[in-house]
Design a protein around this motif. Structure first.
Motif, short mmCIF file in Angstrom:
data_model
loop_
_atom_site.label_atom_id
_atom_site.label_comp_id
_atom_site.label_asym_id
_atom_site.label_seq_id
_atom_site.Cartn_x
_atom_site.Cartn_y
_atom_site.Cartn_z
N GLY A 189 61.84 61.90 69.38
CA GLY A 189 63.26 61.67 69.60
C GLY A 189 63.91 60.88 68.49
O GLY A 189 65.04 61.16 68.07
N GLU A 190 63.19 59.88 67.97
CA GLU A 190 63.70 59.10 66.85
C GLU A 190 63.89 59.99 65.61
O GLU A 190 64.88 59.86 64.88
CB GLU A 190 62.74 57.96 66.53
N GLN A 191 62.93 60.87 65.38
CA GLN A 191 63.05 61.78 64.24
C GLN A 191 64.26 62.70 64.39
O GLN A 191 65.02 62.92 63.43
CB GLN A 191 61.77 62.61 64.11
N ALA A 192 64.47 63.22 65.60
CA ALA A 192 65.62 64.10 65.84
C ALA A 192 66.92 63.34 65.68
O ALA A 192 67.90 63.85 65.11
CB ALA A 192 65.53 64.69 67.25
N LEU A 193 66.96 62.10 66.17
CA LEU A 193 68.17 61.29 66.04
C LEU A 193 68.50 61.02 64.58
O LEU A 193 69.66 61.14 64.16
CB LEU A 193 68.01 59.97 66.81
N ASN A 194 67.49 60.66 63.80
CA ASN A 194 67.72 60.41 62.37
C ASN A 194 68.28 61.64 61.68
O ASN A 194 69.22 61.56 60.88
CB ASN A 194 66.42 59.95 61.70
N ALA A 195 67.69 62.80 61.99
CA ALA A 195 68.15 64.04 61.34
C ALA A 195 69.58 64.37 61.75
O ALA A 195 70.40 64.78 60.92
CB ALA A 195 67.21 65.19 61.71
N ALA A 196 69.91 64.16 63.04
CA ALA A 196 71.24 64.50 63.53
C ALA A 196 72.30 63.58 62.93
O ALA A 196 73.36 64.04 62.48
CB ALA A 196 71.27 64.42 65.05
N VAL A 197 72.02 62.28 62.92
CA VAL A 197 73.01 61.34 62.40
C VAL A 197 73.18 61.51 60.89
O VAL A 197 74.28 61.41 60.36
CB VAL A 197 72.62 59.88 62.75
N GLN A 198 72.09 61.81 60.20
CA GLN A 198 72.21 62.05 58.76
C GLN A 198 73.09 63.27 58.49
O GLN A 198 73.94 63.25 57.58
CB GLN A 198 70.83 62.25 58.13
N SER A 199 72.91 64.33 59.28
CA SER A 199 73.74 65.51 59.11
C SER A 199 75.21 65.20 59.38
O SER A 199 76.09 65.62 58.62
CB SER A 199 73.25 66.63 60.04
N LEU A 200 75.47 64.45 60.45
CA LEU A 200 76.85 64.05 60.75
C LEU A 200 77.43 63.21 59.62
O LEU A 200 78.59 63.40 59.22
CB LEU A 200 76.89 63.25 62.05
N SER A 201 76.62 62.29 59.13
CA SER A 201 77.10 61.39 58.08
C SER A 201 77.43 62.15 56.80
O SER A 201 78.49 61.94 56.19
CB SER A 201 76.05 60.31 57.80
N GLN A 202 76.54 63.02 56.38
CA GLN A 202 76.77 63.76 55.14
C GLN A 202 77.98 64.69 55.27
O GLN A 202 78.75 64.85 54.32
CB GLN A 202 75.51 64.54 54.77
N THR A 203 78.16 65.28 56.44
CA THR A 203 79.32 66.13 56.65
C THR A 203 80.61 65.31 56.64
O THR A 203 81.61 65.70 56.03
CB THR A 203 79.19 66.89 57.98
N SER A 204 80.57 64.16 57.34
CA SER A 204 81.75 63.32 57.44
C SER A 204 82.15 62.72 56.09
O SER A 204 83.34 62.66 55.74
CB SER A 204 81.51 62.20 58.45
N LYS A 205 81.15 62.29 55.33
CA LYS A 205 81.42 61.62 54.05
C LYS A 205 81.41 62.59 52.86
O LYS A 205 81.68 62.18 51.73
CB LYS A 205 80.39 60.51 53.82
N ASN A 206 81.08 63.83 53.14
CA ASN A 206 81.05 64.86 52.09
C ASN A 206 80.15 64.43 50.93
O ASN A 206 80.52 64.48 49.75
CB ASN A 206 82.47 65.15 51.57
N ASN A 207 78.94 63.99 51.30
CA ASN A 207 77.96 63.61 50.27
C ASN A 207 76.58 64.05 50.73
O ASN A 207 76.42 64.65 51.80
CB ASN A 207 78.01 62.10 50.00
N ASN A 208 75.60 63.76 49.93
CA ASN A 208 74.22 64.09 50.30
C ASN A 208 73.35 62.84 50.35
O ASN A 208 72.15 62.89 50.09
CB ASN A 208 73.63 65.12 49.34
N GLN A 209 73.98 61.70 50.68
CA GLN A 209 73.25 60.43 50.74
C GLN A 209 72.26 60.44 51.91
O GLN A 209 72.63 60.72 53.05
CB GLN A 209 74.24 59.28 50.95
N PRO A 210 70.99 60.16 51.65
CA PRO A 210 70.03 60.05 52.76
C PRO A 210 70.34 58.82 53.60
O PRO A 210 70.56 57.72 53.08
CB PRO A 210 68.67 59.92 52.05
N LEU A 211 70.38 59.00 54.90
CA LEU A 211 70.71 57.91 55.82
C LEU A 211 69.58 56.89 55.86
O LEU A 211 68.40 57.28 55.93
CB LEU A 211 70.95 58.48 57.22
#
Length: 709
Positions: free
Chosen positions: A175-197
């Motif tokens: 679940g932690e792995q899925a959460l990290n992947a989901a939030v990173q995807s949201l973050s990169q889409t929102s910020k329009n970057n490819n920064q690893p969370l």
């Protein structure tokens, strides 16, 4: 037993062969109609337990045959059935243990499955074979397995219980792995970057006030997740190592959040955990539905980031006999017990007492009390303590009373700002065990509101939904009529001579004027044995086997071998009956959806906020107050399965709730929608409009065809 199962199974196949032409999924005997006609469909149940005397893996493979007798393995049962289905296309087979069936399917080739899938296993949902992310699937499987009745009730061997625990740990990790992947995807889409969370991690012992991440770092990020479809407003507490320095808390926009630091409540010797932090920082949070919000904590010795004058100095502990949050005032007597409850707004005071007691479990003179059976020696429980030591915390953010009753039982009674409930967070265990002739103990808590006359009637929930009326007098008559006198007089299972029932979310008593509701964070046995009282069982330690198959006493060793320690919560609602009936539904979901916290590192608030998302909500338009999002499951990149439920009964709120499926979620465009049956195996209709309606207590399932926006 194995021979009997084989005989029944053989007869089932033979019987299915004979009737295949006249009775099948699509063709069965005519259904009779009429007000006095009940049509009954009988489907055999295999009872292939996913864990009991052996683990689920052992039952599936056939390992550990010496533990239960026989060399049977579930995989061979399924394979034999499939062989027969292939030989004779007329035969049909129903199977409920989907965990075993899923594993069998994964162990076989697509060609083998294709031979039978469309014909013999047509009742399985196509959606269940769709690809989903591996971490989410691992989490779902762990949760699903732990919900097996021998997993959630304690009616399994101790090593099987440990196997359930291990699988839950693996599920949480996924679940932690899925959460990290989901939030990173949201973050990169929102910020329009490819920064690893930055890695988001949970503290798995935070309910014990233990978190190495927060105690070893002078500053850190806290992300608060809200899984509810309603906004979350509460106070969180984070373990910290010091109180002689100032702490500051800010959100993603650098707005300072009020915070206070207090010593951690710790009953000496009750919980053996060297990681328990000496202090906790408390601060309020507000998080949008299906979303998260990020906060930044730091010790105040870094003037470049924070201003010391914004830090609120924690108040002193007060020696008062009451606490209040402006809505509720609680008074405590000189013995340390809760004595009354005052509605501050109306000025009405209710006598109210809460106490702990224990029943002595039967030691085996006839029927022992154990994993399957609750059989007390007498109907009168023994008080755990006649007094409690108290510590009061009275401040703007924190109003709580900390009680120590014995070295093995303690509790915090807590009020939250602007909330209509009282929280009881109890810690029970390790239950004492005598060195010789140990006495079995069944621990209860009892709430007494003497102003309520409920005449033996109380209500418990059915799977968190409908309230079912119970009557302790009727239960006593039924048990006396259909069981032996010794058992009838002392109680068996949850439905016993005093009407104890399984409480999954709530238990309520009321009269024409007032109602008392106790919301639980787990399933517990409960009853109203005397008028104005609610009793709930919290913990058990029985030293004699009850003879129902486990062949072990219910004597769980816990983490350190001294006995299991449990910590849980009750929310108490005391109000006029009509108000209590309206409030308890939504409050039960708030208790269920307690916030999830993750932690990570950061350099500066500005740097983190510029590069990563710090706030999000998955809800575009708020759901009507009668509705809850019961299921949200991506099937593939273009399909999402959802279930909506109207959680009020008609007598509580008869409103027909309407919602536009195309307007619920952020970042998703709904292209089309189908209504499915409850189990999502058949299409009911293709919707011409995405606006749907739900009646009280109704659940509806929809498959949405979507695209990301």
């Amino acid at each position: 037993m194995a021979n009997l199962k084989f005989l029944i199974f053989s007869l089932l196949l033979f019987f299915s062969d004979i009737l295949a032409d006249t009775c099948s999924y699509q063709n069965c005997n005519p259904v009779l109609t009429g007000s006095n006609v009940v049509n009954i469909h009988l489907i055999p149940h295999t009872h292939d337990d996913l864990g009991w005397l052996k683990t689920a893996d052992m039952y599936y493979t056939g390992m550990g045959h010496n533990l239960v007798g026989g060399n049977s393995g579930v995989q061979y049962i399924i394979s034999t059935v499939v062989d027969e289905l292939i030989r004779n296309p007329k035969r049909r087979f129903s199977y409920c243990e989907t965990g075993y069936m899923t594993r069998w399917i994964e162990d076989h080739t697509a060609e083998e499955i294709a031979q039978i899938l469309t014909r013999s296993l047509s009742s399985l949902s196509n959606a269940s074979f769709a690809s989903v992310s591996q971490p989410i699937e691992k989490l779902e499987r762990s949760v699903g397995l732990s919900q097996h009745h021998d997993g959630i009730t304690g009616t399994s061997k101790e090593f099987v219980t440990q196997d359930y625990n291990m699988r839950m740990v693996l599920g949480v990790t996924s679940g932690e792995q899925a959460l990290n992947a989901a939030v990173q995807s949201l973050s990169q889409t929102s910020k329009n970057n490819n920064q690893p969370l930055p890695s988001q991690s949970t503290c798995r012992q935070i309910n014990e006030s233990a978190c190495a991440f927060t105690t070893n770092n002078q500053k850190f990020v806290v992300s608060v997740y809200n899984g509810n479809t309603q906004k979350l407003s509460t106070t969180v507490k984070i373990p910290v190592p010091l109180n002689n320095v100032s702490y500051t808390v800010v959100d993603g926009s650098a707005t300072t959040i009020a915070s206070e630091v207090y010593p951690t409540f710790n009953n000496p010797g009750q919980i053996n955990n060297n990681l328990i932090a000496p202090y906790e920082i408390h601060f309020p949070v507000t998080v949008d539905p299906l979303g998260f919000k990020t906060y930044f904590l730091a010790q105040g010795n870094n003037p470049k980031d924070f201003e010391k004058e914004n830090v609120i100095t924690p108040p002193n502990f007060l020696a008062a006999g009451s606490i209040s949050n402006g809505n509720i005032s609680l008074q405590f007597d000189s013995f340390g017990f809760l004595s009354s409850y005052t509605n501050v707004k109306t000025g009405v005071t209710y006598p109210l007492k809460q106490e702990f007691a224990w029943y002595q479990g039967s030691s085996g003179n006839g029927q022992a009390s154990g994993a399957y059976v609750f059989r007390p020696e007498t109907q009168s429980p023994v008080s755990v303590a006649t007094s409690a030591s108290l510590t009061y915390v009275n401040s703007t953010l924190v109003q709580e009373v900390r009680q120590i009753f014995t070295p093995w039982l303690s509790q915090t009674i807590r009020l939250y700002p602007n909330q209509p409930i009282v929280e009881f967070e109890w810690t029970v265990g390790p239950i004492p065990k005598e060195s010789s002739n140990p006495i079995s103990k069944e621990i209860i808590t009892r709430y007494t509101a003497p102003s309520i006359t409920n005449n033996g009637v109380f209500y418990t929930d059915s799977n968190g939904r409908q309230l079912v009326q119970r009557n302790n007098q009727i239960s006593k008559e039924i048990i006396t009529r259909y069981t032996t006198p010794s058992i009838a007089n002392n109680g068996v299972f949850y439905t016993d001579s005093n009407g104890r029932q399984l409480v999954q979310r709530k238990i309520m008593i009321n009269d024409l004027n007032n109602g008392l509701v106790i919301l639980t964070d787990r399933s517990e046995g409960g009853a109203s044995i005397n008028d104005g009282q609610v009793e709930l069982m919290l913990h058990r330690r029985d030293f004699y086997d009850d003879g129902f198959g486990v062949d072990q006493p219910l004597d769980e060793p816990g983490r350190d071998g001294r006995g299991l320690v449990v910590r849980g919560k009750h929310w108490l609602l005391l109000a006029p009956t009509t108000e209590a009936q309206m409030l308890h539904r939504a409050l039960a979901y708030s208790l269920f959806h307690q916030p999830v916290l993750t932690f990570s590192n950061y350099n500066t608030v500005a740097d983190y906020s510029n590069n990563y998302i710090t706030q999000y909500t998955g809800i575009k338009t708020a759901l009507p107050p009668q509705l809850n999002l019961l299921t949200l499951k991506p099937i593939n990149d273009t399909s999402v399965l959802i279930r909506l439920e109207h959680f009020y009964q008609k007598t509580e709120d008869a409103t027909v709730a309407s919602v536009d499926l195309a307007n619920i979620f952020n970042n998703i465009k709904v292209n089309s929608a189908q209504e499915l049956n409850l189990q999502a195996t058949e299409v009911v209709s293709t919707l011409t409009s995405t606006t749907v309606q739900l009646n009280p207590m109704q659940i509806k399932t929809y498959l949405l065809q979507v695209q990301k926006t």
